[in-house]
Design an enzyme around this catalytic site. Sequence first.
Site, mmCIF file in Angstrom:
data_model
loop_
_atom_site.group_PDB
_atom_site.id
_atom_site.type_symbol
_atom_site.label_atom_id
_atom_site.label_comp_id
_atom_site.label_asym_id
_atom_site.label_seq_id
_atom_site.Cartn_x
_atom_site.Cartn_y
_atom_site.Cartn_z
ATOM 1 N N HIS A 213 0.900 -1.245 -0.291
ATOM 2 C CA HIS A 213 0.243 0.041 -0.421
ATOM 3 C C HIS A 213 0.770 0.922 -0.225
ATOM 4 O O HIS A 213 0.750 2.223 0.109
ATOM 5 C CB HIS A 213 -0.911 0.048 1.099
HETATM 6 C C1 UD1 Z 1 -1.973 5.184 5.662
HETATM 7 C C2 UD1 Z 1 -0.920 6.010 7.165
HETATM 8 C C3 UD1 Z 1 0.052 4.175 7.444
HETATM 9 C C4 UD1 Z 1 -0.386 3.020 7.227
HETATM 10 C C5 UD1 Z 1 -1.840 2.499 6.791
HETATM 11 C C6 UD1 Z 1 -2.510 1.831 6.885
HETATM 12 C C7 UD1 Z 1 -0.512 7.987 6.940
HETATM 13 C C8 UD1 Z 1 0.248 9.544 6.131
HETATM 14 N N1 UD1 Z 1 -0.425 6.793 5.935
HETATM 15 O O1 UD1 Z 1 -2.066 4.909 4.801
HETATM 16 O O2 UD1 Z 1 1.063 4.883 7.480
HETATM 17 O O3 UD1 Z 1 0.814 2.114 6.818
HETATM 18 O O4 UD1 Z 1 -2.245 4.013 6.392
HETATM 19 O O5 UD1 Z 1 -3.276 1.806 5.701
HETATM 20 O O6 UD1 Z 1 -0.895 8.038 8.122
HETATM 21 N N2 UD1 Z 1 -9.439 4.895 2.075
HETATM 22 C C9 UD1 Z 1 -10.383 3.953 1.573
HETATM 23 N N3 UD1 Z 1 -11.055 3.329 3.078
HETATM 24 C C10 UD1 Z 1 -10.563 4.073 4.873
HETATM 25 C C11 UD1 Z 1 -9.138 4.862 4.740
HETATM 26 C C12 UD1 Z 1 -8.423 5.235 3.393
HETATM 27 O O7 UD1 Z 1 -10.637 3.783 0.996
HETATM 28 O O8 UD1 Z 1 -10.717 3.503 5.542
HETATM 29 C C13 UD1 Z 1 -8.292 5.131 0.415
HETATM 30 C C14 UD1 Z 1 -8.713 6.680 0.629
HETATM 31 O O9 UD1 Z 1 -8.751 6.737 -1.134
HETATM 32 C C15 UD1 Z 1 -7.299 7.503 0.485
HETATM 33 C C16 UD1 Z 1 -5.793 6.130 0.036
HETATM 34 O O10 UD1 Z 1 -7.469 5.175 0.572
HETATM 35 O O11 UD1 Z 1 -7.446 8.208 0.083
HETATM 36 C C17 UD1 Z 1 -5.663 6.489 1.817
HETATM 37 O O12 UD1 Z 1 -5.449 6.189 2.456
HETATM 38 P P1 UD1 Z 1 -4.716 7.763 3.700
HETATM 39 O O13 UD1 Z 1 -5.281 7.004 5.021
HETATM 40 O O14 UD1 Z 1 -4.246 8.652 3.330
HETATM 41 O O15 UD1 Z 1 -3.252 6.565 3.478
HETATM 42 P P2 UD1 Z 1 -2.943 5.166 3.740
HETATM 43 O O16 UD1 Z 1 -2.441 4.702 2.608
HETATM 44 O O17 UD1 Z 1 -4.127 4.266 4.145
#
Ligand code: UD1
Length: 393
Positions: A226
């Site tokens: 991811h």
């Molecule tokens: C975040 C953390 C990372 C952790 C990871 C585990 C930061 C900078 N990064 O990254 O350290 O390892 O979580 O999962 O905080 N999304 C969904 N549903 C959700 C959550 C996210 O669809 O419940 C999608 C969204 O499109 C979002 C993307 O995933 O834009 C990324 O989510 P985000 O929380 O920004 O960062 P992660 O890549 O999950």
Amino acid sequence: MKTITVEKPDSSPGAILCVVGARPNFMKIAPIIRAFRSDPDPIHTRLVHTGQHYDAEMNDAFFTQLQIPQPDIELEVGSASHAVQTAEIMRRFEPVVDAESPSAVLVVGDVNSTIACALVAAKKNIPVIHVEAGLRSFDRAMPEEINRVLTDQISTLLFTTEPAARENLLREGVDDRQIHFVGNVMIDTLKHCLEQSVPAAKTLAGIPGRKPFLDGDSGYCVLTLHRPSNVDEPRLFRHILETVRIVSESIPVVFPLHPRTRNRVAELGLQEMLESDRIACLQPLAYLEMLGLVSAARLVITDSGGLQEETTVVGVPCVTLRNNTERPVTVVQGTNTIAGQDRAQILAVVNDVLNNGGKSGRVPELWDGKAAGRIKRKLNDWLQHQTPLVATG
Ligand code: UD1
């Protein structure tokens, strides 16, 4: 603009506000809340959920399975760019701190919620407690590294999981008396849940065309990806998926997809690369399913921080698709190999696993399931003898 209403806590001010936001936080906060709220000497806590992760599979299942109490306060920030997400958490957390007058704010890990809430607290002279402090990849291109470095600089009490963390913090000027090596709360959760984990056969039985995963002697490999550094750059992501296809010729691959990764596969039109009866793409798994799957796997390939630690404890070889790790103890003592995106190195590990059983290791010091209890004792001591900046050793 959304208005945040915060109910005044029932008792006098001074609770510790414990913050969670994203999936890897949930495994860390569960044992802390359980320990803090239990006798003897319970610590008054309030749980704040920023809402950084919100999907049922990324959030709800973890609260249920890990028996995390319902958050007292929900900020519901959701997804956005780093700046907007961080700013929005800060904007919504500030009135909570004003209303609650906490005696401290406790943050875990390295996600955007960690730095955002730490920053709000520090600016209000509220002590910040950082659990999993001092880990360093020395790679400032990782958003998590920025979050780690900055959170540690503004924390009062820093709880560490491995010896290298203390060295890193001392080098960055943190006072030794603020640093406490307590072990790994993530492993508290692993040990607490191992017996209840869902057998891998049950999870694998749900895979359509599951024959390669259940039959044969090869076992299976679990893959998770991811990190933006792996999935956001189209050529690199394609290169990784090509390598995964080659791996799958030797060992079937189970791939629970993070939402970010699922979106990238669709945007880049890479679905066909995953179409194989030896690669099973799943929804993100809940904790007990993932734990059962990982602990019975022959191999894990990942870019996750948590899985590097969990594989070390369950003794499963792990190949990390990054050029560095902030968790060096998993390489020096554990089962982890850092492979970057190098195809030859990944295939070498796969062959070593298939031919010789792969890298064995040992469980690092204090990864014994009792870290949250150590944090509680230190914290109770500190709450009694609190000085403005420095914790009692
Ligand atoms: C975040 C953390 C990372 C952790 C990871 C585990 C930061 C900078 N990064 O990254 O350290 O390892 O979580 O999962 O905080 N999304 C969904 N549903 C959700 C959550 C996210 O669809 O419940 C999608 C969204 O499109 C979002 C993307 O995933 O834009 C990324 O989510 P985000 O929380 O920004 O960062 P992660 O890549 O999950």
